[in-house]
Structures are given as C-alpha cells and as structure tokens.
Scaffold this motif. Structure first.
Motif, PDB file in Angstrom:
ATOM      1  N   GLN A 406      36.838 -61.614  36.932  1.00  0.00           N
ATOM      2  CA  GLN A 406      37.911 -60.541  36.580  1.00  0.00           C
ATOM      3  C   GLN A 406      38.007 -60.996  34.827  1.00  0.00           C
ATOM      4  OE1 GLN A 406      41.421 -61.119  38.703  1.00  0.00           O
ATOM      5  NE2 GLN A 406      40.745 -58.717  39.321  1.00  0.00           N
ATOM      6  N   GLU A 407      38.461 -62.663  35.436  1.00  0.00           N
ATOM      7  CA  GLU A 407      38.955 -63.278  33.730  1.00  0.00           C
ATOM      8  C   GLU A 407      38.404 -62.475  31.987  1.00  0.00           C
ATOM      9  OE1 GLU A 407      42.135 -65.191  32.928  1.00  0.00           O
ATOM     10  OE2 GLU A 407      42.058 -63.757  35.180  1.00  0.00           O
ATOM     11  N   SER A 413      39.010 -53.404  33.397  1.00  0.00           N
ATOM     12  CA  SER A 413      39.681 -54.756  33.781  1.00  0.00           C
ATOM     13  C   SER A 413      40.479 -55.111  35.123  1.00  0.00           C
ATOM     14  CB  SER A 413      40.608 -54.885  32.746  1.00  0.00           C
ATOM     15  OG  SER A 413      41.670 -55.934  32.526  1.00  0.00           O
ATOM     16  N   GLY A 414      39.710 -55.510  35.907  1.00  0.00           N
ATOM     17  CA  GLY A 414      40.406 -56.279  36.772  1.00  0.00           C
ATOM     18  C   GLY A 414      39.542 -55.751  38.448  1.00  0.00           C
ATOM     19  N   TRP A 543      45.807 -63.670  42.571  1.00  0.00           N
ATOM     20  CA  TRP A 543      45.699 -63.194  41.811  1.00  0.00           C
ATOM     21  C   TRP A 543      44.372 -61.909  41.187  1.00  0.00           C
ATOM     22  CZ3 TRP A 543      49.376 -63.852  40.104  1.00  0.00           C
ATOM     23  CH2 TRP A 543      50.124 -65.303  40.241  1.00  0.00           C
ATOM     24  N   ASN A 547      45.768 -58.165  40.551  1.00  0.00           N
ATOM     25  CA  ASN A 547      44.435 -56.712  39.334  1.00  0.00           C
ATOM     26  C   ASN A 547      43.527 -56.046  39.556  1.00  0.00           C
ATOM     27  OD1 ASN A 547      45.782 -59.335  37.375  1.00  0.00           O
ATOM     28  ND2 ASN A 547      43.954 -60.220  37.504  1.00  0.00           N
TER      29      ASN A 547
HETATM   30  C1  LIG Z   1      44.905 -61.340  35.834  1.00  0.00           C
HETATM   31  O1  LIG Z   1      45.998 -61.998  36.996  1.00  0.00           O
HETATM   32  C2  LIG Z   1      46.438 -63.318  36.585  1.00  0.00           C
HETATM   33  C3  LIG Z   1      47.391 -63.624  36.666  1.00  0.00           C
HETATM   34  O2  LIG Z   1      48.693 -62.869  36.538  1.00  0.00           O
HETATM   35  C4  LIG Z   1      46.093 -63.339  34.377  1.00  0.00           C
HETATM   36  O3  LIG Z   1      46.663 -64.652  33.943  1.00  0.00           O
HETATM   37  C5  LIG Z   1      44.645 -62.761  34.011  1.00  0.00           C
HETATM   38  O4  LIG Z   1      45.132 -61.890  33.255  1.00  0.00           O
HETATM   39  C6  LIG Z   1      45.084 -61.076  34.768  1.00  0.00           C
HETATM   40  N1  LIG Z   1      43.250 -60.795  34.430  1.00  0.00           N
HETATM   41  C7  LIG Z   1      43.293 -59.899  33.960  1.00  0.00           C
HETATM   42  C8  LIG Z   1      41.672 -59.171  33.963  1.00  0.00           C
HETATM   43  O5  LIG Z   1      44.017 -58.604  34.254  1.00  0.00           O
END
Ligand SMILES: *[C@@H]1O[C@H](CO)[C@@H](O)[C@H](O)[C@H]1NC(C)=O
Ligand SMILES: *[C@@H]1O[C@H](CO)[C@@H](O)[C@H](O)[C@H]1NC(C)=O
Ligand SMILES: *[C@@H]1O[C@H](CO)[C@@H](O)[C@H](O)[C@H]1NC(C)=O
Length: 946
Positions: A406-407, A413-414, A543, A547
């Motif tokens: 996911q990151e 995205s998400g 998270w 997301n």
């Molecule tokens: C997911 O959530 C975290 C914490 O809010 C954030 O740092 C991260 O960028 C998010 N990832 C995506 C893919 O949106």
C-alpha cells in the motif's frame, strides 16, 4: 513498450519450462526411480503409512530440520490422536496401479501456480453422482470470500481414487525462520477503542414480545436445517437439501458441523452442540478422501475459525471443551505448512500428501487478494489463546506485505488489484538481467535454459544471488537440504530456482481489477477487525483501513439511479491498465457478496471515529435492502447492474436515461431499421421483376408450346414450376410492410383476446420464467401460434412474448423502444436494473450481516423490520423438507431449488438473523469481533467507555 517486450520474453520462457515439465510429468516412472532413492520420497506402494511417527520413516538424514521445542504442544496433541490415523486398507487393483495418484509425481511448484481446485462432491448412493453435482454460477471465477466454495464447485470435479489412506505428515521446513525472526503478538495494555454498539435503552414489553417471536422463528429454522443435516449428512460437509443426500466439497471434514458449532451454542441448542462435539472428535484433518488439495482460505475461515470461535463462546479454558482447541491446533499445524516458502507467503491450495508437501515451493503468482489476506484473524486468535507466536508470525508477514505494498503504491492507491503475484520473484528484473547476459553470451544463456527447470537464468549470476539473499529469508542450509536432490532433470543439486526478491505485486499482465466483491472482500474486512482483535496495538491495520476506505470512496462508491430516488449506495468494480485517471473503466455492479461492506464501513466508522463512514455504511446496507425489495422473490440476486446517478447529490429517476443504459445501441437503431427497410424494398422490387420475367417467359413458352405441340420436355416443366414457386413466395398481395410495433401489439390484444390487455409487460412471473431464462433481448423466436389443445394449459404457449407471436417479419431489426421493452420483459428486469447476470441466491449472509451491524450500531428498529422481510422471503423460497436450498432464480417466485445448502447458511445467515432479534448484549460488538464466516472471537478487553 519495453515492458511488453520483457513480458514476451517471459511468456516464451514459461512456455518452454511448462513444456519441459510436462514431459517430465509424462515420464513419472523415471521420476519415481530417482525420488525413491532419496530421503523424503513418498512411501513406496504397499509400505505401511506409519503415522505414529509423523516424520517419514525412510528419512534417516539430517535432523536439523526437525521442529524445535515450539512444536511440542501441538505435536503432542497430534500424537495423542495418532491411532486414528493408522488405517491401512488393502489397495484395490486398478489399471493405473500403484498407491499414489499419478499426479503425485508433478512438481508442486507447478501445481501451485496453476491454482487448480478439484472437488469431489458425491452423494450417498455412490460416486457416479460425482460429476453430476449441480454447479453454481458466481460472478467471479476466482475463489474468494466471495465464492465461498461456489467457485470450487464450478471447477471440473474429479473422482479421486484413494486406495491406501495417505496422511499428511509434518515436514521439516525448507525455509525456516530463526527464533529471533519470529514476529510475536504486540504486547501492552489494549488501546482505548470507542464503543461500537448503540446504547440500547429499556425495551417495551410489546417490542420484546415481537422481537422474541421473530427470534423463535429463526431458531426453528436452524433446528430444522440442523436436524436435516444430522439426519442425512452427519459427518459430511454439506447437506443436499432437496435430495436428502450430501456433498463433500471441503475435504469431507464435516464443514457444516464445525462451521455451526458456535451457532448452536449461541442459540442455546446445547444438546445438539454436545452431539456435534462427538463428531468433531472423529475428524481426521490429516487426510481427505475427497480432495488432494486443501483450500487454505475456506478451511481457515470455516474450520479453523469455527473451532476457535466455538472454544471462545463456550468460555475458553474454563468452558471445559478442550477438544475444540485441540482440533484447532491439529488443523493449524497442518496449515502452517503452507507458509514454508522463501518469502513466507502461503500456498493457497495445499497439496497435503507427503509426496507434494515435502517439496520446496513458492506461493502462487496469481492468487486472489481475499484468499491471501483473510487468514489473519483466525491465526491471530489462535496465537492469543495458545501463546504460540508462530501462528501470529505467519499472518503478520502477510499484513506487512500488504502494508508495504500500500505504501509502495498500487494503481488505485489504497486498495489492491484482485489478482496478486505472491511468489516474490521479480521477473521483470530477471528478464532485464537475462537480456544483458544474452548480449554477453548467448550461448551461455541457452545452456542455462536447457539446464534449469526454474524460471530464471539468473541463478548463476553472482550479482543476482547476492541481491536475493539479502532480501530473501531462506537459509543457506535449505539450499543444501536433501530435498533438492529429488530434482529429476539433473543429478546436480538443485534448489528451488532462485529469484530476485520483490514484494506483493499485481499479477495482471497490464490489466487490473479493483472491487470490494468476491476474491477481494474479506481482506479489507479484516483490517478493522484485526485492529479490534489486537486491542488496537498494531496501528498498521488502522492505516490499511483508512487508506482503503479513502480509495473506496474515491473510486468505487456510487449512488444508483432508482425509480423512487432512494438515497442508497453500491460499490463498483473498476478496471484499469495502470493509469486510472485516464483509463478507468467502471462497472456499476450490484453484487451480493459486496453487501458486507455496509457493516465494514459502519464498524470502521465507529472504532476509528469517522461518523461519515457510519452514514456511508447505512446507505450501502440500504442499497442491498433495496435490491432485496426489488425482486418478485424478495431476494437479491447474486449479481446485477444498475445505472449510476449523474449527480449523486441531486439524483432523480430519468426514464429516458434508463432506457439508454438498457440499450447502448439506442442511437443506431433507427438507422438500421431504415437501412433494413430500404434493402427489403430493393429485394422486393427485384423479386417482383424476377417474377414478372418468369411469367413473361412462361407466357412465351406456352405460346411456343401451342405453336409446336410436339415440343414437350423437362425444360418447360421446370420453368413452369419455378414460376409457380416464385409466385407463391413473393406474391404482392401476401406481403405487408412491417407495422409499427405498438400497432402489432394493439391489434393482437384487441383482435386476439387470449390474454388480458394488461398483460403487455406485467405477466405473472410463472409465465415468463422459462421463456426468458436466458434469451437475449432481441432473440425473436417465431412460433406458429395456436390455442392449446383441450386439457392443456395455455401457460406454455403464452410464455412467448406477445409481439413475437404476430410479428409478420421476424428479421426486422427492433426499434429502441421495442428493444427496451423486450429486454425488460425477457430478462424480467426489476425496476432500475440494467441486467441481472447472476440470478441465483445461495443462502448467502452478506446483506443480513450488514443489516445486523447497522442495527447494533444505530439502534434503529428500521433494520429489524427490513431484516424480517428478508427472512420471510428467504424462508418462503428456500425451504425444503430436509433444510434450506439455494435457488436458481430470484426473479421469479418459487424458483427451482438447486439442492445445495452451504455451511454458511447455518454458520452465518441464520446466526445473523438470530442476533438481529436477540438481546443486544448477546455477542456484543464491544466484546466480540466476528470473522468473515460469522465466527465470534473474544476481543482483548471491554472498550474504555463502557
Ligand atoms: C496510508 O496512511 C498513512 C497514514 O495516514 C500515510 O502515511 C500513507 O501515505 C498512506 N498511504 C497511501 C497509499 O495513501
Ligand atoms: C522489479 O524490477 C524492476 C526492474 O529492476 C523494478 O523497476 C520494479 O520496481 C521491481 N518490481 C517490484 C515489485 O519490486
Ligand atoms: C434524461 O436523460 C436524457 C438522456 O440522457 C437527457 O437528455 C435528459 O436531459 C434527461 N432529463 C432530465 C430531466 O435530466
């Protein structure tokens, strides 16, 4: 472009490899002779399968793979029950010969990649029924939370002839983790989590009476289904509720029985519970006579979840039902074998037979998100109960992989694409290196290919090796383990082909699908639930959830345009080639499987304090309620499509727009009618000319004949016949220009009073059921119409749509209006639906599940009322003498029953109905968290504000 070239490279290599392996498989005799000479070979034919020692008796070598002290507890339990497993039956003499199935000789690496799912579903009276078991259509062929076995049944069913009982045995791990690497449960004081349930006040006596009356009726239904199961299918996976027989699609370990244990307890059916426990004791998870592969996801959510939850609801340690935990551990230990891969991602169809299970293997390169991500709760809860970190480690690594992905980012995205490459090998990078190599030395590379059964020529590349050992977890000793010697291609020592490590990745070759439906669903559902189960101590799940919901709101949620402008939501499916801002293709689906999502948004909204998500949850749940209310049976179909609102904030029913969605070719229809008429007129003219020519010629010949009476002969006769035939075909008097369709209908209704005029579109469901089973909207069967013979019902005849009975020109293209009217009628489309592509209802729980969540979260009796309508509809349509059956078509009343009662009927559907009418503190969401099969697990503590 570059990407494409690389892929091609791979397709080519994969083809070569598969070809080679196929040859090897063909040559199983050869394989046998090699593998028999090395440790870990399968037991030779006739050899007693000794399961009192779980390790292969022929293994005398290295002991360093033996399990460490961690295994003692489960091993002891397994050993205690070992006597049950030593059954040896005399092999039948089969033409095929030998104890093992031929496919025992296939390398598992290949098997795993193929994602095969074989099912033996047989009825009591014999294996002959095997291949005739009814199949279920589901929207998605992939097995997901969604499919819950349905997809499996769809696969080709195979008869497995076991002659000697083969048992799973614990195998030394090929890719063991060092003690220090094992991820243990988060520790500490549970994090304060806002309460989930509405603060229900005191109930009026009248409300209580009504509620309890309903609850009793739900329980009565459970008692009926349970009795049917115990009478006809006891000890088997599923009752066949119409025939009173049984099926075994889930390894034959009594799926319905294990899945329903906690329901029996919750409904206070204690006698039945005790009786079921006697059967639980008899289950032997180390063997299956019906399947050679354990479907890991289904087994985990139904069996493991069922056992663990039954242990929890009966009071755990103090409850005194140790057998539940023992059985859970026995099963979990078997399932742990699936995590023994280089990247610790699980094999999802686990061939448990020692000949396969002993092979090193990788996770699949095309697995469904749901199957990969939905093992978390069951293993986590078991780890909590047993204090055994390995169970948690197994699933924490999957979570970590999703988190990392996911990151790193996906196209949407998400959220994650439906098909996932979990094998952990970066083929792209390998191909690049291979391409470089081939530049250096083409010959060398060819050698490698001929030599290596794996996918990559990179094995021998030092640079590559280094990079992969850095990120891979495999120990060096595993490479040298005796197991690799079973390689049949070469006498050289052959480890699993090495690869360049990578994380989870899309398995789509360019195209990806995103939705909350089957094959994806429960992975998302488990994010907030895992958060609860871990007392909020693992923030990753928050998270992941946040997301995910963000992506769902951005890409998937839509408000449908429905006739009464009800403000509801559904979740769509999006297809993309990787650049969704430009190429996203949205399917506005209505899928029963996706109905869980209302509950998920509600639960997540409460625990993460996002009130807007609770509101979304309500609208999503009400969407499914709407779908139930829309059909004649009162039950939502498995899969359908509707029209999205152009402006969700201001959405009104627009008949014109609806009809345009029903008929995407609406703007070409007039043109094709015009074109058709022109061509028809031309044809008519031409015929007429030919006819006249013929007449003239005939006339001329007649005259010639008169002039020369001796000239008789064939030619004259032929001409005469031709002229007559032509005349009959296109006589001007018998031809009429196609009437406008409305005129046709009107003239039929008034001129031919066989039918009430109102029947134009609203004939009763029974009538139209057969005619339109699957006929495309503009298929126009022309029938010689006649009144039925005396004594025959006119029903059969009146199934033919009205305009077709009298249409003088069946080939004429339909106008937009005709097409739409025809489609609605032939497909029996409920108002607002564009199509209903899967009409079945297979006793699924997802809609009532969300209704139950909504009731517990909001306290509104609205949900209990809606739920009651659903319950009555389901019972009225699915009841059989022995239980309840899936039905074939929710678009008619009293549809055909398809003789299947999946275990989730008693495990989930009836449980949710029961809990909807229970006291709100029975399985309170502030104390329990339910897995995707409705199995309640105890949450660590009460939330801070109760
Ligand atoms: C997911 O959530 C975290 C914490 O809010 C954030 O740092 C991260 O960028 C998010 N990832 C995506 C893919 O949106
Ligand atoms: C695979 O390797 C390629 C090229 O080396 C790289 O661009 C890509 O990000 C890698 N994929 C993953 C999922 O790590
Ligand atoms: C209804 O839909 C049609 C076709 O999309 C459109 O032309 C028309 O403006 C719509 N009517 C209203 C009232 O929005």
């Amino acid at each position: 472009m570059l990407r494409l070239r690389r892929y091609r490279y791979y397709v080519l290599s994969a083809t070569i490899i598969i070809f080679l392996l196929f040859h090897v498989a063909q040559n199983s005799g050869q394989w046998d002779s090699v593998s028999a000479s090395v440790p870990y070979s399968k037991t030779p034919p006739g050899h007693r399968t000794d399961t009192s020692n779980r390790f292969d008796p022929s293994f005398k070598g290295d002991t360093r793979f033996y399990s460490n002290g961690n295994d003692d507890l489960p091993q002891k339990i397994l050993d205690d029950t070992a006597d049950d497993h030593t059954t040896v039956t005399i092999p039948d003499l089969k033409a095929a010969g030998g104890v093992d199935d031929d496919d025992d000789d296939l390398p598992t690496t290949i098997i795993d990649n193929v994602d095969t799912t074989q099912v033996v579903a047989y009825d009591k009276d014999g294996a002959a029924k095997t291949t005739l078991a009814p199949l279920i259509d589901i929207p998605d062929q992939n097995v997901g939370q969604g499919a819950k076995g349905a997809a499996i049944a769809k696969e080709k069913e195979t008869e497995v002839a076991t002659t000697t009982t083969i048992h799973w045995r614990k195998m030394p791990e090929h890719f063991p983790l060092a003690e220090s690497e094992i991820i243990s449960l988060p520790t500490g004081k549970p994090y304060p989590i806002p309460s989930v349930q509405y603060d229900f006040g005191k109930e009026s006596p009248a409300a209580r009476e009504k509620r309890q009356g309903r609850q009793d009726l739900v329980k009565a239904e459970m008692e009926r289904s349970w009795a049917g199961y115990m009478k006809y299918a006891k000890g088997h996976d599923e009752l066949s509720p119409v025939s009173g027989k049984f099926r075994d699609p889930f390894c034959g370990w009594a799926a319905t029985l294990v899945d329903s244990l906690d329901t029996l307890w919750i409904m206070d059916m204690k006698d039945e519970f005790e009786e079921a426990l006697l059967e639980v004791e008899k289950i032997d998870f180390t063997t299956s006579s019906t399947r050679s592969e354990i479907p890991v996801f289904e087994t985990t959510i139904r069996y493991l979840g069922g056992l663990v939850a039954a242990y929890d609801v009966t009071g755990g340690k103090t409850g005194g039902y140790d057998i539940l935990l023992e059985k859970a551990i026995e099963l979990a230990e078997i399932l742990m074998g699936v995590f023994d891969t280089p990247n610790r991602m699980p094999i999802l169809y686990y061939n448990w037979k020692p000949a396969f299970a002993s092979q090193p293997k990788r996770a699949g390169s095309g697995v469904s998100v749901a199957e990969l991500g939905s093992l978390a709760m069951e293993f986590t809860r078991l780890a909590q109960i047993t204090k055994e970190s390995r169970y948690y480690d197994a699933v924490a690594r999957i979570t970590d992989a999703f988190f990392e992905w996911q990151e790193r980012g996906t196209s949407l995205s998400g959220i994650f694409p439906e098909h996932v490459d979990a094998a952990g090998c970066n083929r792209t990078a390998e191909a690049e290196i291979a391409a470089q190599q081939s530049k250096l030395s083409i010959e060398e590379e060819e050698d490698l290919y001929a030599d290596d059964e794996g996918y990559s020529p990179a094995t021998s590349n030092e640079k590559v090796k280094q990079s992969s050992t850095k990120s891979g977890k495999r120990s060096t000793s595993a490479n040298k383990g005796p197991i690799q010697q079973t390689n049949h291609l070469s006498s050289k020592e052959k480890p699993l082909p090495d690869c360049i490590a990578k994380g989870l990745d899309s398995a789509g070759w360019g195209s990806e699908q995103y939705s909350m439906g089957g094959s994806q669903d429960s992975t998302y559902e488990y994010f907030p639930k895992q958060f609860l189960l871990l007392g909020g101590l693992e923030p990753k799940y928050k998270w992941l959830h946040m997301n995910m919901t963000k992506a769902v709101k951005k890409w998937l949620l839509y408000r449908p345009m429905v006739p009464d402008d009800r403000d509801i939501l559904f979740s769509a499916k999006v297809m993309t080639q990787g650049n969704p801002e430009f190429d996203a293709n949205t399917e506005f689906e209505v899928s029963h499987l996706t109905c869980f999502i209302g509950g998920m948004f509600g639960l997540g909204g409460k625990i993460f304090d996002v009130p807007a998500d609770v509101e979304i949850g309500k609208k999503l749940t009400d969407g499914c309620v709407w779908a139930y209310e829309s059909t004649p049976s009162g039950i939502m179909p498995e899969g359908a499509h509707v029209v999205p609102c152009t402006d969700p904030a201001n959405c009104h029913w627009n008949q014109t727009m609806y009809e345009e969605w029903l008929d995407p070719l609406f703007d070409t229809r007039e043109a094709s009618i015009k074109d058709y008429n022109e061509r028809k007129a031309e044809l008519k003219e031409q015929k007429e000319r030919e006819r006249q020519d013929a007449l003239l010629q005939k006339f001329a010949e007649d005259r010639a004949l008169k002039a020369d009476p001796d000239a008789t002969g064939d030619k004259t006769e032929q001409l005469r016949k031709a002229a007559l035939a032509d005349d009959a075909q296109s006589h001007p008097a018998s031809y009429s220009v196609p009437k406008k369709w409305e005129d046709v209908v009107r003239s039929d209704v008034s001129g031919n009073q066989r039918r009430a005029p109102t029947s134009k579109f609203t004939e009763s469901e029974e009538e139209s059921s057969m005619a339109s089973k699957s006929s495309p909207a503009d298929s126009r069967t022309v029938e010689a119409d006649s009144d039925p013979a005396p004594g025959f019902s006119s029903k059969g005849i009146s199934q033919i749509p009205l305009q077709e009975e009298v249409d003088p020109d069946p080939l004429r293209p339909l106008s937009h209006e005709e097409y739409v009217a025809n489609k609605i009628k032939n497909e029996k489309l409920p108002p607002g639906f564009v199509n209903v592509n899967f009409r079945r209802y297979i006793l699924r729980p997802e809609a009532i599940e969300s209704v139950w969540y909504m009731h517990r979260i909001t306290g509104e009796s609205y949900w209990q009322e809606k739920g009651w309508k659903m319950f009555r509809a389901i019972v009225s349509q699915t009841t059989t003498e022995a239980g309840n059956s899936a039905i074939d078509d929710v678009l008619i009343k009293n549809s055909e029953q398809v003789n299947e009662m999946e275990s989730f009927w008693t495990a989930e559907t009836l449980k949710y109905f029961y809990l909807l009418y229970s006291e709100p503190d029975l399985i309170s969401l502030d104390e329990w968290v339910l897995n995707t099969e409705a199995h309640p697990f105890k949450r660590p503590t009460a939330p801070f504000n109760t």
